[in-house]
Enzyme design. Sequence first.
Site, PDB file in Angstrom:
ATOM      1  N   LYS A 143      52.080 -11.879   2.445  1.00 12.02           N
ATOM      2  CA  LYS A 143      52.277 -13.328   2.548  1.00 12.02           C
ATOM      3  C   LYS A 143      53.609 -13.708   1.909  1.00 12.02           C
ATOM      4  O   LYS A 143      53.966 -13.190   0.844  1.00 12.02           O
ATOM      5  CB  LYS A 143      51.109 -14.035   1.847  1.00 12.02           C
ATOM      6  CG  LYS A 143      51.069 -15.542   2.017  1.00 12.02           C
ATOM      7  CD  LYS A 143      49.822 -16.138   1.339  1.00 12.02           C
ATOM      8  CE  LYS A 143      49.665 -17.625   1.560  1.00 12.02           C
ATOM      9  NZ  LYS A 143      48.416 -18.173   0.974  1.00 12.02           N
ATOM     10  N   SER A 148      45.631 -21.020   4.215  1.00 11.15           N
ATOM     11  CA  SER A 148      47.061 -21.048   4.349  1.00 11.15           C
ATOM     12  C   SER A 148      47.689 -19.689   4.712  1.00 11.15           C
ATOM     13  O   SER A 148      48.832 -19.653   5.163  1.00 11.15           O
ATOM     14  CB  SER A 148      47.677 -21.528   3.037  1.00 11.15           C
ATOM     15  OG  SER A 148      47.420 -20.616   1.982  1.00 11.15           O
ATOM     16  N   SER A 170      42.012 -19.803   1.202  1.00 12.96           N
ATOM     17  CA  SER A 170      43.126 -19.386   2.070  1.00 12.96           C
ATOM     18  C   SER A 170      43.163 -17.921   2.470  1.00 12.96           C
ATOM     19  O   SER A 170      44.000 -17.535   3.280  1.00 12.96           O
ATOM     20  CB  SER A 170      44.455 -19.735   1.416  1.00 12.96           C
ATOM     21  OG  SER A 170      44.740 -21.080   1.645  1.00 12.96           O
TER      22      SER A 170
HETATM   23  N1  GLN Z   1      43.088 -25.335   2.280  1.00 12.55           N
HETATM   24  C1  GLN Z   1      43.071 -25.472   0.860  1.00 12.55           C
HETATM   25  C2  GLN Z   1      44.244 -26.330   0.441  1.00 12.55           C
HETATM   26  O1  GLN Z   1      44.915 -26.821   1.264  1.00 12.55           O
HETATM   27  C3  GLN Z   1      43.111 -24.132   0.210  1.00 12.55           C
HETATM   28  C4  GLN Z   1      44.447 -23.513   0.231  1.00 12.55           C
HETATM   29  C5  GLN Z   1      44.506 -22.199  -0.448  1.00 12.55           C
HETATM   30  O2  GLN Z   1      43.487 -21.566  -0.705  1.00 12.55           O
HETATM   31  N2  GLN Z   1      45.704 -21.815  -0.799  1.00 12.55           N
HETATM   32  O3  GLN Z   1      44.508 -26.520  -0.701  1.00 12.55           O
END
Ligand code: GLN
Length: 472
Positions: A67, A142, A166
Amino acid sequence: MSDLLQLTAAQAAERIRTGELEPEALWSAYRERAAGDELNAFTWVAGPEAPAVPKEAPLGGVPVAVKDLFATEGIPSQAGSKILEGYRPPYTATAVERLHSAGAPVLGKTNQDEFAMGSSTEHSAYGPTLNPWDRTRVPGGSSGGSAAAVAAGTAPWAIGTDTGGSIRQPAALCGIVGMKPTYGAVSRYGMIAFASSLDQAGPFTRDVTDAALLLGAMVGRDPRDSTSLALPDPIALPSASDLRGVRIGVPEELTGEGIEPGVLARLEETLDLARELGATVETMRLPHAPHALAAYYLLAPAEASSNLARYDGVRYGLRADGNGDLLHMYTATREAGFGAEVKRRIMLGTYALSSGYYDAYYGRAQKVRTRISEDFKTAWESFDFVATPTSPSVAFELGAKLDDPLAMYLNDFCAVPMSLAGIPAISIPNGLADGLPTGFQLCGPAFSENRILDAAYALERAIGFDGSGARA
Ligand code: GLN
């Protein structure tokens, strides 16, 4: 090539070990696939020359996609943000360094929501990633680039981060395995921070064995991250063939309203498989779980507003012209460099932490977080694991939730409670609904990674999911 693509990472590593496969051949095959990626899963792909891998390395030379937010020395590390465009860090994240020394060199950097804020990878400054099962749909987020790459077979395996879902949610939406370990299991050193009390790194893989192998090479105490810790036991390769004696709790709060019928139907079928494998499955309660999302969207933005204060045009990446005025340079840089979702989070977080509102918002959210942890502690008195759907829905169409932040946030309804409690959770592919993958989430107490992997392995074999549909 097509033969190579059939192999899981563990199988490829084994063939390299026995001399049947040259690591250079594997590197070239995947590098070519990654370079030809049509899903916008990669933001950077390594050059053709295969990195040298020590002969005895446990991961054998099987390359890994990383990532974007993991700092990698000399390689663009932009966290999906324009404010870090062109930033090449002078050091490498511990997790990536450990994988490299274990024999998994970096194949490429993968697309993500900006600073990991999002559930669809549409909030990337570098354009959205497409879901390999249906290119009109999102891969989740994400860490959507990592999930799409593994599902599409443009990477043998990948790593991502999970702050509130995410890793698990994109794994579910792309039909692969994703695991968030216990908070602290993997060092956060060199992970571009979103919400430090929640951020955790973990693997994306085609199967549970690969997840154990990759996670095992990342974990451990790191003197450069004081919140990192040593797991009581090394991560073992899973081997369970049944679930005899295993008690699974299914929380009413996370299996009712708001979950798509197709997703619930697949969950029920897998719970039946669990019973056939010898587990007991009972409905239970996590009374505070419905408040997890609200608490998360105060705590995570609060931490983000503080972590993102460092992007001021002085130390990293973008600098906008301030017409000779320092303060104006700061604000112009942040105005130009951050996307809409990041600005929304900074405003939410700054507000939640401001004097007069701190107790009402941040303080209360912390209390809810404690209650959620306590709910799980109570659950472990009667159950070994808690099972839920990973995501309430299958992959949705690109653009469908972009104008509705709340609808986007609801994607993590089932994933956020485990993040707030800091406990490990895995998502495994759980069959299709409407032709698209669904995920089965299994979580357990802190440090129960090996037991979760074992149970997930037994279930994976019973489910018999076929992910080849995404690897055309
Ligand atoms: N979708 C969640 C957010 O927008 C989790 C994101 C994540 O786990 N980095 O914060």
